[in-house]
Scaffold this motif. Structure first.
Motif, PDB file in Angstrom:
ATOM      1  N   GLN A  96       0.787  -1.105   0.416  1.00 42.27           N
ATOM      2  CA  GLN A  96       0.089  -0.172  -0.392  1.00 42.27           C
ATOM      3  C   GLN A  96       1.003   1.065   0.081  1.00 42.27           C
ATOM      4  O   GLN A  96       0.070   2.726  -0.766  1.00 42.27           O
ATOM      5  N   ALA A 144      -6.090  -4.226  -0.252  1.00 37.76           N
ATOM      6  CA  ALA A 144      -6.974  -3.924   0.482  1.00 37.76           C
ATOM      7  C   ALA A 144      -7.337  -3.978   1.968  1.00 37.76           C
ATOM      8  O   ALA A 144      -8.387  -3.718   2.910  1.00 37.76           O
ATOM      9  N   ASP A 177      -4.279  -7.620  -4.801  1.00 35.10           N
ATOM     10  CA  ASP A 177      -5.905  -6.756  -4.136  1.00 35.10           C
ATOM     11  C   ASP A 177      -5.719  -7.285  -2.498  1.00 35.10           C
ATOM     12  O   ASP A 177      -6.410  -6.203  -2.450  1.00 35.10           O
TER      13      ASP A 177
END
Length: 169
Positions: free
Chosen positions: A11, A166, A162
């Motif tokens: 991230q 998240a 992904d």
């Protein structure tokens, strides 16, 4: 905690974490899958797999412009080497020294993952705050398991990325 570390790295590409996981387990558990996964997520040119011998050698070009560095078979007994390793892990700037190349300073964006088969891989104390040590008691599995694991990383790295993107930190 390890998932949070990986999620943070994904991230926050290019942001440094000032500590590193050290995963200690028996030989043959597929720890090298981590390098393959992050090379797929970040791109192979943004990752380095470094032998433990070279991690603290005189050449530091393995860290130049890297987002993720994995070192296999870590085993270090002397405290002087541990100090050098701590600097690579936590310092915002690093001096790049490549063979037959000029030395230069640059931003250190590399986050690390250390892997070892030795329970005494590093000479740590209770105050060694730069290492998150994970002892795995898992035992090696059959070859089909590893074929499926590496295939999942090869073909499913996007799904894993992904998931990490998240993950609520």
């Amino acid at each position: 905690h390890l998932l949070d570390y990986f999620a943070y790295c994904v991230q926050n590409k290019g942001r440094k974490v000032d500590w590193t996981p050290l995963i200690i387990s028996d030989e043959g558990l597929g720890k090298s899958v981590f390098y393959k996964l992050f090379a797929r997520i970040f791109g192979a040119h943004n990752c380095a797999a470094v032998a433990a011998d070279n991690l603290l050698g005189g050449w530091t070009d393995f860290i130049a412009e890297k987002l993720f560095v994995v070192s296999h078979e870590v085993k270090m007994k002397e405290t002087q080497g541990l100090e050098k390793l701590k600097n690579l892990i936590s310092e915002d700037r690093v001096t790049i020294n490549g063979k037959y190349a000029r030395m230069y300073d640059t931003q250190n964006c590399a986050n690390f993952l250390l892997l070892s088969n030795e329970s005494d891989a590093l000479r740590l104390t209770m105050k060694s705050r730069r290492f998150f040590v994970i002892f795995s008691r898992a035992k090696p599995r059959e070859k089909e398991y590893y074929n499926a694991l590496f295939s999942a990383v090869e073909h499913g790295a996007g799904w894993i990325e992904d998931y990490l993107m998240a993950r609520d930190l």
